[in-house]
Design a protein around this motif. Structure first.
Motif, PDB file in Angstrom:
ATOM      1  N   VAL A   5     -32.925   6.712 -20.806  1.00  0.00           N
ATOM      2  CA  VAL A   5     -33.582   7.203 -19.583  1.00  0.00           C
ATOM      3  C   VAL A   5     -32.783   8.358 -18.982  1.00  0.00           C
ATOM      4  O   VAL A   5     -33.345   9.387 -18.570  1.00  0.00           O
ATOM      5  CB  VAL A   5     -33.736   6.056 -18.565  1.00  0.00           C
ATOM      6  CG1 VAL A   5     -34.206   6.600 -17.214  1.00  0.00           C
ATOM      7  CG2 VAL A   5     -34.720   5.010 -19.080  1.00  0.00           C
ATOM      8  N   LYS A   6     -31.475   8.203 -18.937  1.00  0.00           N
ATOM      9  CA  LYS A   6     -30.617   9.255 -18.388  1.00  0.00           C
ATOM     10  C   LYS A   6     -30.751  10.536 -19.204  1.00  0.00           C
ATOM     11  O   LYS A   6     -30.885  11.633 -18.645  1.00  0.00           O
ATOM     12  CB  LYS A   6     -29.161   8.786 -18.384  1.00  0.00           C
ATOM     13  CG  LYS A   6     -28.157   9.839 -17.925  1.00  0.00           C
ATOM     14  CD  LYS A   6     -26.732   9.315 -18.006  1.00  0.00           C
ATOM     15  CE  LYS A   6     -25.728  10.378 -17.615  1.00  0.00           C
ATOM     16  NZ  LYS A   6     -24.321   9.885 -17.722  1.00  0.00           N
ATOM     17  N   LEU A  44     -32.899  16.124 -19.616  1.00  0.00           N
ATOM     18  CA  LEU A  44     -33.666  17.145 -20.325  1.00  0.00           C
ATOM     19  C   LEU A  44     -34.823  17.643 -19.459  1.00  0.00           C
ATOM     20  O   LEU A  44     -35.073  18.857 -19.368  1.00  0.00           O
ATOM     21  CB  LEU A  44     -34.198  16.575 -21.641  1.00  0.00           C
ATOM     22  CG  LEU A  44     -34.914  17.558 -22.572  1.00  0.00           C
ATOM     23  CD1 LEU A  44     -33.987  18.676 -23.002  1.00  0.00           C
ATOM     24  CD2 LEU A  44     -35.474  16.821 -23.793  1.00  0.00           C
ATOM     25  N   ALA A  45     -35.515  16.709 -18.804  1.00  0.00           N
ATOM     26  CA  ALA A  45     -36.615  17.085 -17.908  1.00  0.00           C
ATOM     27  C   ALA A  45     -36.098  17.910 -16.733  1.00  0.00           C
ATOM     28  O   ALA A  45     -36.736  18.882 -16.313  1.00  0.00           O
ATOM     29  CB  ALA A  45     -37.339  15.831 -17.410  1.00  0.00           C
ATOM     30  N   PHE A  81     -35.644  22.962 -13.585  1.00  0.00           N
ATOM     31  CA  PHE A  81     -34.890  24.047 -12.963  1.00  0.00           C
ATOM     32  C   PHE A  81     -35.274  25.397 -13.577  1.00  0.00           C
ATOM     33  O   PHE A  81     -35.312  26.418 -12.883  1.00  0.00           O
ATOM     34  CB  PHE A  81     -33.386  23.812 -13.106  1.00  0.00           C
ATOM     35  CG  PHE A  81     -32.875  22.652 -12.279  1.00  0.00           C
ATOM     36  CD1 PHE A  81     -33.307  22.470 -10.978  1.00  0.00           C
ATOM     37  CD2 PHE A  81     -31.952  21.756 -12.807  1.00  0.00           C
ATOM     38  CE1 PHE A  81     -32.844  21.409 -10.207  1.00  0.00           C
ATOM     39  CE2 PHE A  81     -31.481  20.697 -12.054  1.00  0.00           C
ATOM     40  CZ  PHE A  81     -31.933  20.521 -10.754  1.00  0.00           C
ATOM     41  N   TYR A  82     -35.537  25.393 -14.886  1.00  0.00           N
ATOM     42  CA  TYR A  82     -35.968  26.651 -15.523  1.00  0.00           C
ATOM     43  C   TYR A  82     -37.316  27.100 -14.950  1.00  0.00           C
ATOM     44  O   TYR A  82     -37.524  28.294 -14.681  1.00  0.00           O
ATOM     45  CB  TYR A  82     -36.073  26.466 -17.035  1.00  0.00           C
ATOM     46  CG  TYR A  82     -36.681  27.663 -17.723  1.00  0.00           C
ATOM     47  CD1 TYR A  82     -35.991  28.867 -17.801  1.00  0.00           C
ATOM     48  CD2 TYR A  82     -37.976  27.596 -18.261  1.00  0.00           C
ATOM     49  CE1 TYR A  82     -36.556  29.986 -18.408  1.00  0.00           C
ATOM     50  CE2 TYR A  82     -38.539  28.706 -18.881  1.00  0.00           C
ATOM     51  CZ  TYR A  82     -37.829  29.895 -18.947  1.00  0.00           C
ATOM     52  OH  TYR A  82     -38.385  30.990 -19.545  1.00  0.00           O
ATOM     53  N   ALA A  83     -38.225  26.147 -14.755  1.00  0.00           N
ATOM     54  CA  ALA A  83     -39.517  26.491 -14.154  1.00  0.00           C
ATOM     55  C   ALA A  83     -39.324  27.052 -12.745  1.00  0.00           C
ATOM     56  O   ALA A  83     -40.029  27.985 -12.327  1.00  0.00           O
ATOM     57  CB  ALA A  83     -40.420  25.258 -14.122  1.00  0.00           C
ATOM     58  N   ILE A 126     -27.831  28.518 -11.794  1.00  0.00           N
ATOM     59  CA  ILE A 126     -26.590  27.726 -11.766  1.00  0.00           C
ATOM     60  C   ILE A 126     -26.890  26.250 -12.012  1.00  0.00           C
ATOM     61  O   ILE A 126     -26.190  25.580 -12.782  1.00  0.00           O
ATOM     62  CB  ILE A 126     -25.866  27.931 -10.422  1.00  0.00           C
ATOM     63  CG1 ILE A 126     -25.288  29.351 -10.358  1.00  0.00           C
ATOM     64  CG2 ILE A 126     -24.749  26.890 -10.242  1.00  0.00           C
ATOM     65  CD1 ILE A 126     -24.712  29.716  -9.001  1.00  0.00           C
ATOM     66  N   LEU A 127     -27.949  25.732 -11.379  1.00  0.00           N
ATOM     67  CA  LEU A 127     -28.332  24.336 -11.601  1.00  0.00           C
ATOM     68  C   LEU A 127     -28.734  24.116 -13.061  1.00  0.00           C
ATOM     69  O   LEU A 127     -28.441  23.064 -13.644  1.00  0.00           O
ATOM     70  CB  LEU A 127     -29.477  23.948 -10.666  1.00  0.00           C
ATOM     71  CG  LEU A 127     -29.108  23.801  -9.186  1.00  0.00           C
ATOM     72  CD1 LEU A 127     -30.357  23.538  -8.345  1.00  0.00           C
ATOM     73  CD2 LEU A 127     -28.096  22.670  -8.982  1.00  0.00           C
ATOM     74  N   SER A 128     -29.387  25.103 -13.658  1.00  0.00           N
ATOM     75  CA  SER A 128     -29.741  25.005 -15.082  1.00  0.00           C
ATOM     76  C   SER A 128     -28.483  24.961 -15.940  1.00  0.00           C
ATOM     77  O   SER A 128     -28.408  24.198 -16.910  1.00  0.00           O
ATOM     78  CB  SER A 128     -30.616  26.193 -15.497  1.00  0.00           C
ATOM     79  OG  SER A 128     -31.855  26.185 -14.821  1.00  0.00           O
TER      80      SER A 128
END
Length: 367
Positions: A41-42, A47-48, A53-55, A72-74
């Motif tokens: 799950v983690k 991955l999601a 963040f990319y979106a 930065i978050l990505s």
């Protein structure tokens, strides 16, 4: 290239501590199936989160502060995803079925890496012979930095404890756009080519395709579709790699290469002086094992001794294995070290300062 004679460990005896430890871990900790589910799950959640963040980069990137924020978050999510999910999958420890781990590793190609090459470097060399000079190329990567006692000493190494602060944030850029190509095509000190018969042609094609796709969706598409100058997007993309690398390097420098690190050499016949399990405990350290945040971010790196002793086990099991390791270490008088991450980082740079000057032969850390 000529084949290398692989190092040989001392054969474990019938009373070897690890045989008893492994039996206890198998009969207790590994029966908790909820930790397996937690890991899956983690990993899928991370991955999601990366693609979310990319979106956000594409939807909100016209605002410069948000552009940098989501890049930065990505970058942070990319490194956490790599350290946790891809690392476990490479060891066959994320999913129960081998083919599912292999399928998941193909997702790693979207991040520009080549999982076939990385597994040979990381599992075939680092995990097989951690801290062994000329074998552990996760440690020996470039002459820019001197860590092994037998590495050549150059004048500029006296400043490595200073300039590496600026080079480490470029770690992922070096990995994806320099190191992979050196390991595929380089001839000097190429230990990957010395342990494999031949690099499959399909991996060479995949190497280029993965890096092109990675650059297209992370850099060129935002440049094309956002109302931002190209150089602003480029700087934001660099911030992805620099922030992610800075976070990831903490794990890399905290587990094997502090000022008290051991770098065991082989004798003339290629023999090491310890059993496989004892060797892992001698050369591996834990950090911040009691921190829930550190355990979440760094997965199998905070409990790194457990990872090296049980590499085919998912990292969510390690917090429950580490107390068993500590007990055996005390009972059998085995080496075991765990310290806060800030102590580990500080100790690493002290090591760099020491290794940047001519060494006292009595302080090489060999066993």
């Amino acid at each position: 290239m000529e084949k290398l004679k692989r190092p040989v460990y001392i054969k474990a005896g019938t009373d070897d501590f690890f045989k008893k430890m492994r039996l206890e871990v198998n009969e207790t900790v590994l029966k908790n199936s909820s930790l397996y589910v937690l890991n899956v799950v983690k990993s899928l959640g991370l991955l999601a989160a990366f693609f979310l963040f990319y979106a956000c980069i594409l939807f909100f990137g016209n605002q410069t502060p948000l552009l940098f924020l989501f890049y930065i978050l990505s970058g942070i999510t990319m490194i956490v995803l790599f350290i946790n999910a891809f690392h476990d999958a490479a060891h066959g420890a994320l999913f129960k079925k081998t083919k599912h781990n292999e399928w998941f590793l193909y997702v790693l190609e979207l991040f520009g890496s080549n999982h076939w090459l990385w597994m040979r470097r990381h599992i075939g060399l680092h995990h097989a012979y951690p801290n062994v000079p000329d074998w552990d190329i996760d440690i020996k990567q470039s002459n820019i930095i001197r860590i092994f006692p037998n590495s050549p000493l150059f004048d500029y190494h006296k400043y490595q404890h200073i300039y590496m602060w600026f080079i480490y944030p470029l770690y992922s850029l070096n990995w994806i756009y320099i190191r992979d190509f050196k390991d595929f095509f380089g001839k000097k000190d190429n230990y990957v080519k010395k342990i494999v018969e031949k690099i499959p042609a399909q991996e060479v094609y995949r190497l280029f395709v993965a890096k092109i796709i990675n650059l297209i969706y992370l850099l060129f598409i935002p440049m094309m579709f956002l109302n931002q100058p190209w150089y602003i997007v480029l700087l934001a993309w660099l911030s992805l790699h620099m922030c992610g690398s800075a976070l990831g390097v903490v794990a890399l420098v905290s587990t094997h290469v502090d000022e008290d690190a051991n770098f065991p050499n082989t004798d003339e016949d290629g023999n090491l002086s310890a059993t496989w399990a004892l060797h892992q405990m001698i050369v591996t350290k834990d950090f911040s094992t009691e921190s829930k945040l550190a355990n979440f971010l760094y997965g199998g790196f905070t409990h790194h001794v457990a990872h090296h002793l049980f590499p085919a086990v998912g990292h969510t099991y390690y917090p429950y294995i580490t107390p068993i390791i500590r007990r055996y270490a005390k009972e059998y008088d085995l080496p075991y070290t765990s310290y806060p991450f800030y102590h580990a980082v500080r100790s690493h740079f002290r090591m760099l300062k020491n290794k940047g000057v001519k060494e006292n032969i009595l302080m090489t850390g060999e066993i």
